[in-house]
Scaffold this active site. Sequence first.
Site, PDB file in Angstrom:
ATOM      1  N   PRO A   1      17.887 -23.045  93.251  1.00 11.68           N
ATOM      2  CG  PRO A   1      17.145 -22.872  95.463  1.00 11.68           C
ATOM      3  CD  PRO A   1      18.075 -23.661  94.579  1.00 11.68           C
TER       4      PRO A   1
ATOM      5  NE  ARG B   1      11.293 -16.568  88.628  1.00 16.29           N
ATOM      6  CZ  ARG B   1      11.462 -15.705  87.609  1.00 16.29           C
ATOM      7  NH1 ARG B   1      11.105 -14.461  87.749  1.00 16.29           N
ATOM      8  NH2 ARG B   1      11.964 -16.115  86.463  1.00 16.29           N
TER       9      ARG B   1
ATOM     10  CB  CYS C   1      12.193   7.949  74.592  1.00 20.26           C
ATOM     11  SG  CYS C   1      12.627   9.430  75.498  1.00 20.26           S
TER      12      CYS C   1
HETATM   13  C1  LIG Z   1      18.036 -19.641  85.732  1.00 19.99           C
HETATM   14  C2  LIG Z   1      18.544 -20.933  86.221  1.00 19.99           C
HETATM   15  C3  LIG Z   1      18.266 -21.336  87.533  1.00 19.99           C
HETATM   16  C4  LIG Z   1      17.428 -20.547  88.483  1.00 19.99           C
HETATM   17  O1  LIG Z   1      16.105 -20.431  88.107  1.00 19.99           O
HETATM   18  P1  LIG Z   1      15.066 -19.754  89.126  1.00 19.99           P
HETATM   19  O2  LIG Z   1      13.796 -19.767  88.382  1.00 19.99           O
HETATM   20  O3  LIG Z   1      15.553 -18.378  89.397  1.00 19.99           O
HETATM   21  O4  LIG Z   1      15.018 -20.601  90.339  1.00 19.99           O
HETATM   22  C5  LIG Z   1      18.817 -22.525  87.964  1.00 19.99           C
HETATM   23  N1  LIG Z   1      19.596 -23.289  87.156  1.00 19.99           N
HETATM   24  C6  LIG Z   1      19.865 -22.928  85.882  1.00 19.99           C
HETATM   25  C7  LIG Z   1      20.713 -23.799  85.059  1.00 19.99           C
HETATM   26  C8  LIG Z   1      19.355 -21.741  85.375  1.00 19.99           C
HETATM   27  O5  LIG Z   1      19.609 -21.395  84.117  1.00 19.99           O
END
Ligand SMILES: *Cc1c(COP(=O)(O)O)cnc(C)c1O
Length: 421
Positions: A276, A278, A346
Amino acid sequence: MDHFLYRNGELYAEDVRVSEIAKAVGTPFYLYSSATFRRHFKLFDDALAGMEHLVCFAMKSNSNQAILTLLAKEGAGMDVVSGGEYARAKAAGVPGNRIVFSGVGKTREEMDAALIGGIRQFNVESEPEMIVLNEAALALNVVAPIAIRVNPDVDAKTHEKIATGKSENKFGIPISRAREVYAQAASLTGLKIMGIDVHIGSQLVELEPFEQAYKKVRELTEVLRKDGHEITRLDLGGGLGIPYERSNEAPPLPKEYGALIQDVLGDLGCEIEIEPGRLISGNAGILVSEVIYVKSGEDREFLIIDGAMNDLVRPSMYGAHHDIIPVIEAAPGVEQAKYDIVGPVCESGDTFAKGRNMPPLTAGDLVAFRSAGAYGAVMASEYNSRPLIPEVLVDGDQFAVIRARPTFQDMIDRDTVPSWL
Ligand SMILES: *Cc1c(COP(=O)(O)O)cnc(C)c1O
């Protein structure tokens, strides 16, 4: 839940007044809450209790050294997608055996660095990558632990730019070809198969796409085991969404997500990894900005603030919504005004919100963008020669600048004018 709350009519970050930090560091700036980071990490860690597991923070969402250090102290592993992120994770004291290397285009240099520095596993995304990784490992006389990222062809039902699990996306190998690719991997002596990896996208607001993907992973685990492969680890990716618009969004909770994992995969005897980003960092950060002007257009009012698309690109890049709130709480019963909230860059794309209801604001007032801790500072640029904005971390009643704002001279000095000019 986060730790940015009003107290006595003023926005606080934990026990510190946001306005006090603004006075000390100047606007705009990112502001993070340690307690929120810790809480979110723990929600995932607890959600997988009872299964052997490791929560690897997707540090592409927020890779400040202070944040990595904080999470590493909580026991987090890291999911890295570049040599730079790998170096950051190591610099934050994360041991190699807690770092997972993801990404669709790893270079030989990146592989070498991780093989030498230590790595938990590479999530391999293609056959050519697998061959190069095998060569890299053999040349260094080590064995590279791998999982192969499969593309389960599942619709994540999220924004097209952050969906990764459909067959048309560039990520992973088609799950239909997995047996063949695992057989090839098993024949390469520089590689050791650990398990299967899947990541279907970001900002998922339903569990159903996860369930579909994880059921496919389950089937594949059984098939690969019958083929004679040892599958001891399942990396289930990241992607759980957060409520950007608090008034009408309620995505599933980590606890529900963890229960789904237990349900679908709990009896396979595999160690579970999740990645995780986000959900750990998003609501642990806000962006604080000051109103420069209130400008009356023909048919609308513009709130021109000192933050811009180069500081927070999500609205202009993904059409993303951020709740924007005043730092000084509106008096009860005050009539709302409607604003287009824009930055000074801009480009017409430098618009954060259109027709947004806010209490009446004037020049000098502070506003805070919620949910700005993920894919905020890490995606910032210096477009329009606007220096990268500072990042500040609060912990209880203390705060520290964890990345300083460069001066104009710092920015200028990064360029080199050739001697012939
Ligand atoms: C971006 C990504 C994540 C994290 O995704 P979230 O939406 O931020 O939890 C995890 N694993 C991989 C391989 C990613 O590219």
